[in-house]
Structures are given as C-alpha cells and as structure tokens.
Design an enzyme around this catalytic site. Sequence first.
Site, short mmCIF file in Angstrom:
data_model
loop_
_atom_site.label_atom_id
_atom_site.label_comp_id
_atom_site.label_asym_id
_atom_site.label_seq_id
_atom_site.Cartn_x
_atom_site.Cartn_y
_atom_site.Cartn_z
N HIS A 1 1.17 7.68 10.52
CA HIS A 1 0.96 8.81 9.60
C HIS A 1 0.85 10.10 10.39
O HIS A 1 1.44 11.11 10.05
CB HIS A 1 -0.33 8.63 8.80
CG HIS A 1 -0.42 7.35 8.02
ND1 HIS A 1 -1.60 6.71 7.82
CD2 HIS A 1 0.53 6.61 7.42
CE1 HIS A 1 -1.39 5.62 7.10
NE2 HIS A 1 -0.10 5.54 6.86
N ALA B 1 5.72 1.49 10.36
CA ALA B 1 5.41 1.29 8.94
C ALA B 1 4.73 2.53 8.37
O ALA B 1 5.01 2.94 7.24
CB ALA B 1 4.52 0.08 8.75
N ARG C 1 7.23 -0.71 -1.38
CA ARG C 1 6.10 0.10 -1.83
C ARG C 1 6.27 0.67 -3.23
O ARG C 1 5.38 1.30 -3.76
CB ARG C 1 5.84 1.23 -0.84
CG ARG C 1 4.69 0.92 0.08
CD ARG C 1 4.58 1.94 1.17
NE ARG C 1 3.99 3.20 0.74
CZ ARG C 1 2.69 3.42 0.60
NH1 ARG C 1 1.84 2.47 0.87
NH2 ARG C 1 2.23 4.58 0.23
#
Lengths: 494, 72
Positions: free
Chosen positions: A195, A65, A96
């Site tokens: 990330h 994700a 999103r």
Amino acid sequence: MATLSREEAQALIQEVLEVYPDKAKKDRAKHLAVNDPSIDQSKKCITSNRKSQPGVMTIRGCAYAGSRGVVWGPVKDMIHISHGPVGCGQYSRGGRRNYYVGLTGVNSFGTMNFTSDFQERDIVFGGDKKLDKLISEIETLFPLSKGISVQSECPIGLIGDDIEAVSKKKGKELNKPVVPVRCEGFRGVSQSLGHHIANDAIRDWVLHRRDTDNSFEQTPYDVCITGDYNIGGDIWPSRLLLEEIGLRVVAQMPGDGTVSEMELIPKVKLNLVHCYRSVNYLARHLEEKYGIPWMEYNFFGPTKIAESLRKIAARFDETIQANAERVIEQYRAQYEAVIAKYRPRLEGRKVMLYVGGLRPRHVIGAYEDLGMEVVGTGYEFAHNDDYDRTIKEMGDATLLYDDITGYELEEFVKRVRPDLIGSGIKEKYIFQKMGIPFRQMHSWDYSGPYHGYDGFSIFARDMDMTVNNPCWSMMQAPWLKSAADDSSAMAASA
Amino acid sequence: MPSVMIRRNDDGGLLFYVAKKDMEETIAAVEHDSAEQWGGEVELTDGSRWYIDPISPPPAFPTTLRFKRVEG
C-alpha cells in the site's frame, strides 16, 4: 456462552499459547491482548506489523498484492501489467470484486489480466526489452487505456531490471502516465508495505500532472473519496450520501476510479479517507504539499453514518450542515424499519472478526446497531495506529489479535463460541464445519454493497440470513440424534 | 535522525508522525514556540524527547522536519 471476564480472557490466551516452543510463545504473546478501552496507546498492549513466525499458518499477502490487488487494481481505465511470471497476476485476478462502470476491454480493464509472462531467458537476459514491446502492444490493442502501471513481481527486484527507465521512455512516447511500481512481493512483512509503495508511486507519477493546469473549475464543496475500493459497489451509496448533503465528489480513488480523477485529487477542498491503512500516506502527502485537510469517516451502520455525515458537514458551511441533518432524517424511516425487522432476530449475538485494513473496527458500529456484540477483533496487517483507533471501539475484556495464526483463531473460536465469524475465504469452511455461521468479510461474501444507508439494509439481511439459517440446526447426523431431540423436533414441527 | 511530519490535529494540537516507525504522538511541550522561532527541545506525550535547531520564522504546518533523539 457468557462473555469472558478479563481474567478468563487472559487465561485463554495463555492456554492457547501453551503449545508453542518457548521462543515462538514469547513472540506470539505480544500479538494477542485483552482489550482495555481506557488505554489510549495500543503499543502498551499489542505489537503489530512484525514478520510472521515461520511454520505457523498466516493469511497475510505480499507487497505485490497490496499494490496490484488493492491500491492500483481498481483504477479502471489503466492497464496494470503484472510484470514477471504469469502466476501472480492470474491467481489474484478478479478476487476482490471491485465493481466498475465501463466496457471491459475497451475503456476499462478492471477484470482483465495483463502480464509480461517471464520465461527463463527474461530472467537471464533481463526483461526490459520485453516490457518495452509489451507496452507498445498494449497501446495498439487498447488505445483507449488512459495509462499503464508496471507492477513488479519478485524477480524484477532480484534481477535488477530498470523499469523506471523503460516507463519514463514509454510515457513520453505515448504521452500517458506509465507508472513503475516497485512492489516486489518480498518487500516488507505483509501487503501493508505494498500500500505504501503504491501510494508513493501515485504521489511521484500521477498527482502532480495537473499542477500547472488551472482550467479545472473548482467549487468550495469539492471533496474526494480515497481508500474506498468499491467492493460489491460500496462507493456508490457512499458517493450518493455525500452528493445528497451538497458536496461535489470530484474524485474517487481507487474504486471505480480513473486516472483523470486521480490527477484532480490535488484540486479538492477536503480529502475523505475511508481506509486509513492503505491511503494515509497519500493523505499526509496531500496535506503537506497541497494543504488539503483529510479526515477519516465510517459509512457502516446508521449510527456511524450519522456521526460521520455530521463530522464531514462540520467542515463546511451551514447549508451543508442543514443538508446533513435533512439527509439523516430522510433515511430515518428506512433504517429504522431495517433495525425493527432484524434486531429482534439478531439481538445479543456475538461476533468475532478477523479481516484486513479497516473492517475490524469500522463494522463494529453496524453490528451494534443490530444489537450484536463484537467479542473479538483483529487485523492481518495493521500497524499500531490502527489498533489505537480500534481499542476505543471495542468493549472491555474483548479479544484483540494481530496476524493471528490458523491454530490460535480456531482455539479462540472453540472457547468463545461466537454466533458469527467474519473473516476470509480460507477460514470460511473450517468454521462452517465447526457449525458456526460465517461471513466472508473481505468481499462481502459475494454480496454488498454494505456502505451507506442502502448498504446497511443489505448488511442486516445478510447477517440474518447467515446467523438464522435453518442449516445450523442440522449439524448432527439424523442417526446420531437422541430420542429426546427427536420428540422436541416433532413437537416443533407439529 | 528521522524525518518527522508535524501536523495539526482536530483540536489544534501538534502531532508528531514518524512514517518509518508508524509512530504518531501528540507534542506535549516545545521549548521555543513564539512568533519569531519554533523548535528546540520537543517533548511528546509518551515522555520521549526530541531536538531540532530552532527555526525562524516558525514553519507552516504540516511540514516534514528532521529531528534528533535527545538521549537520557
């Protein structure tokens, strides 16, 4: 109700923790704290980025994700293959609201879902051949795509497919960046590691592609925006402001961004970081390898915008600094009108936040501009450096909560009774049923943009619309109302 | 022996960043900090002490270096 004192807040945390078994209680206690702005290091009061307790309800995501959905997803002219079974990609598609300009399916692919749709035989015999074929098919169907990223889902790591080899081979064949991303969902404790992995993939596979090419004309005012995801169009008012003060935005990443912009990031003079959590790894790399300084900024609410614009301008010459002052002045009438209109309606209201990467601290200034007070804030997946930055923004004796469980958040809300809660869709309906106004702050509750002066007027309108909505006075069924309520209601309507 | 990235902050001080640990601290004191060499024992504001063999000439920051933790 009145703001909690420090002792009351401590007691509240203790009371909420009471239901847990001893071991869980000990662990959860480390994640809940009462803010003390005089502390400069968050590790003294809060623990973060740890594995969630089994059995509690958490709203964290996975590494996939963090990479596919957050960092890579908004890059619009690339095709992001969800490599693995079909579900991960399909169920996270388009959630999103990363807006972009372009023709979907022709030169942009933001809202589309590409997947290798693993079947049993791909798990047994490996999926590399399928990936190879899939990339060729994509090239035939979408020749205007500027690159491909392979976002691994859990099985890829488990069966040991060599997606790097396939990517290298296909990248050479197509002469486009084909980026393998090892963001299997089981890695790490939350999307935060995704990330990091995505940042590393950008570093290793994209950034250096134009290192030897100096044909790009540079100016002393080149900047890039990193870590703005263009949720509801956020990056556009931000970009407008930067251009108005005389800077040239060479690249925006990843919101409404392209491969070519990412390749140009090493050519800028200053890297403006909006979401520190999700791109700081890249910023640090850019600083070390290319000597590009980076700074964080905050474009929520006029106070923070003015502060940030001045801070950004201070990195450049007097012309830019004068421009910054002029731009702030130019928007003064606009934002003062917004504050004059909404502040009286929102003054003194209390807000609790529980969101993701940067908002639990960045939006505090915007609420304060409207006279509202943030009495509790927390992150799903922050690390301690985020809390270091948050502690200074929050008032004394406010609540800080890390990776809060569904139960804890409900209990806090029941006691604190804020006038507004900002969190995600999974919390929304619980709190609305409790009679508390709620904004879904992950994708601005289908509104936005909220950045910049233009965004602030939308932000203020949305908060007013939610907090002062007439429906909150109708939470009690008419037949349960007492006669006294009736007569006062009659008096009010007369 | 963690890899540590040393960079300057806005005030010109040195920051000591360990990516794996999300640790970012300001450097309080460096044993050797001259035009010839940089390094030796490094003390951070949180009180922890780290060691690196002095580097000569001093490195250009930001840069990634490997430090050892000083016991005791």
